[in-house]
Design an enzyme around this catalytic site. Structure first.
Site, PDB file in Angstrom:
ATOM      1  N   GLY A  12       0.827  -1.201   0.000  1.00 16.67           N
ATOM      2  CA  GLY A  12       0.000   0.000   0.000  1.00 16.67           C
ATOM      3  C   GLY A  12       0.860   1.249   0.000  1.00 16.67           C
ATOM      4  N   MET A  14       2.377   2.861   2.357  1.00 21.49           N
ATOM      5  CA  MET A  14       3.608   2.712   3.135  1.00 21.49           C
ATOM      6  C   MET A  14       4.458   1.577   2.590  1.00 21.49           C
ATOM      7  SD  MET A  14       3.979   4.832   5.858  1.00 21.49           S
ATOM      8  CE  MET A  14       4.565   4.042   7.347  1.00 21.49           C
ATOM      9  N   GLY A  15       3.848   0.399   2.456  1.00 15.60           N
ATOM     10  CA  GLY A  15       4.605  -0.775   2.030  1.00 15.60           C
ATOM     11  C   GLY A  15       5.226  -0.628   0.655  1.00 15.60           C
ATOM     12  N   SER A 126       7.027   5.151  11.292  1.00 15.67           N
ATOM     13  CA  SER A 126       6.514   6.505  11.107  1.00 15.67           C
ATOM     14  C   SER A 126       7.254   7.162   9.949  1.00 15.67           C
ATOM     15  CB  SER A 126       6.717   7.331  12.387  1.00 15.67           C
ATOM     16  OG  SER A 126       6.175   8.632  12.239  1.00 15.67           O
ATOM     17  N   LYS A 178       5.369   3.130  19.365  1.00 16.03           N
ATOM     18  CA  LYS A 178       4.645   3.751  18.240  1.00 16.03           C
ATOM     19  C   LYS A 178       3.245   4.173  18.677  1.00 16.03           C
ATOM     20  CE  LYS A 178       4.017   4.931  13.891  1.00 16.03           C
ATOM     21  NZ  LYS A 178       2.584   5.017  13.667  1.00 16.03           N
ATOM     22  N   HIS A 181       3.676   7.355  20.490  1.00 18.67           N
ATOM     23  CA  HIS A 181       4.025   8.329  19.452  1.00 18.67           C
ATOM     24  C   HIS A 181       2.760   8.884  18.801  1.00 18.67           C
ATOM     25  CE1 HIS A 181       4.579   9.106  15.106  1.00 18.67           C
ATOM     26  NE2 HIS A 181       5.787   9.537  15.383  1.00 18.67           N
ATOM     27  N   ASN A 182       1.830   7.996  18.463  1.00 19.90           N
ATOM     28  CA  ASN A 182       0.608   8.442  17.806  1.00 19.90           C
ATOM     29  C   ASN A 182      -0.304   9.208  18.750  1.00 19.90           C
ATOM     30  OD1 ASN A 182       1.650   7.070  15.615  1.00 19.90           O
ATOM     31  ND2 ASN A 182      -0.296   6.147  15.054  1.00 19.90           N
ATOM     32  N   GLU A 185       1.048  12.589  18.753  1.00 16.95           N
ATOM     33  CA  GLU A 185       0.678  13.185  17.467  1.00 16.95           C
ATOM     34  C   GLU A 185      -0.739  13.757  17.523  1.00 16.95           C
ATOM     35  OE1 GLU A 185      -0.537  10.869  13.568  1.00 16.95           O
ATOM     36  OE2 GLU A 185       1.645  10.819  13.831  1.00 16.95           O
TER      37      GLU A 185
END
Length: 310
Positions: A12, A14-15, A126, A178, A181-182, A185
């Site tokens: 997708g 990211m991937g 990220s 993570k 982290h989000n 965010e």
């Protein structure tokens, strides 16, 4: 020197970009996606990418011990892929989950896979759509030997070999870091949104929000990548009249809030930012209607009905 090889399932936004960055870094990537055309298109643009028609083909193409990285949506898709991969991989192989998964699920999966001799690493990723050119921030959790097998790939994906990636701790630590982290965010985004909304409402000052955002990017204590992005879209459109005011929330924002409750650690900013996302989705509408009716009940105040002029 032997060329690094990795299997990547999930191409997708990211991937797909991660496959390209790995390939640019000299890694041979055996890429698989549910839609073969996606893998085929990426492979056509880079000689180091091999488009595979099945996960079986990916595993069969990799030398042992294998490293197979999943970049799929968290939840059912990732769970199904892990079960499929577990039946194909051999003892000593490493399975990496790069989804925005729940850290407790990572711990459980590692325990299940260890019975087969398969090592598991959870990696928080990220960087969004900019990671291809700028590199990704990578937070890995797992046993030292398992993470060590993944380190060469982390170094290619990161902004530089010696920065932008971290072995954060044991299994689950990558997704936990993570997750937090989000949550941070969410809070930062909410603060910027509220501040710019307050300035936009001060109509008598006729503030140029684009210029203010650009100003704050330079030497201000609130300068950040989020501010950079905000400055960019405000240059093109300050009114945002065509944007629907609905903000989805990911599982990670909810998990962060729940973790705070369980640990008894106060996180009011992150938790309220999550609540504001719920409100934007219309989930506050019924409560607002009740408030309006209560106000009418005790004070006789007028209630605005649908169709009334605002």
């Amino acid at each position: 020197m032997t060329q690094l090889q990795i299997g990547l399932y999930g191409l997708g936004r990211m991937g797909g970009n991660m496959a390209k960055r790995l390939a640019r870094g000299g890694v041979e990537v055996f890429a698989y996606n549910r839609s073969f055309e996606v893998a085929e298109k990426i492979a056509a643009g880079d000689a180091n990418v091999r488009a595979c028609r099945s996960l079986e083909q990916v595993v069969a193409s990799l030398p042992a011990p294998r490293v197979l990285w999943l970049m799929l949506p968290a939840g059912a898709a990732t769970e199904a892929a892990i079960q499929q991969a577990a039946a194909l991989l051999a003892p000593g192989d490493v399975l990496v989950d790069g989804a925005n998964g729940y850290y407790r699920e990572a711990i459980a999966r590692a325990g299940q896979l260890s019975g087969r001799g398969i090592r598991f690493v959870d990696v928080g990723v990220s960087g969004g759509i900019w990671g291809l050119d700028n590199g990704y921030c990578l937070m890995a959790g797992g046993e030292p030997a398992a993470v060590q097998a993944v380190v060469p790939f982390l170094k290619v994906l990161a902004p530089a070999p010696e920065r932008g990636w971290l072995h954060a701790g044991p299994v689950g630590a990558g997704h936990f870091v993570k997750m937090v982290h989000n949550g941070i965010e969410y809070g930062m985004m909410q603060a910027f949104a509220e501040g710019f909304a307050l300035m936009q409402a001060k109509s008598e000052f006729q503030l140029d929000l684009a210029k203010i955002a650009e100003l704050w990017r330079h030497s201000s204590v609130v300068r950040s990548w989020l501010l950079d992005l905000t400055a960019d879209f405000l240059k093109a459109d300050q009114k945002l009249a065509d944007i629907v005011p609905v903000v989805p929330d990911s599982g990670e924002g909810r998990w962060t809030a729940l973790e705070a409750v369980e640990q008894g650690v106060p996180t009011p900013v992150m938790s309220l930012a999550l609540m504001m996302r719920f409100a934007s989705q219309g989930k506050h509408d019924y409560a607002a209607k009740l408030l309006s009716m209560m106000r009418k009940g005790f004070g006789g105040h007028a209630v605005q009905a649908k169709g009334d002029a605002s």
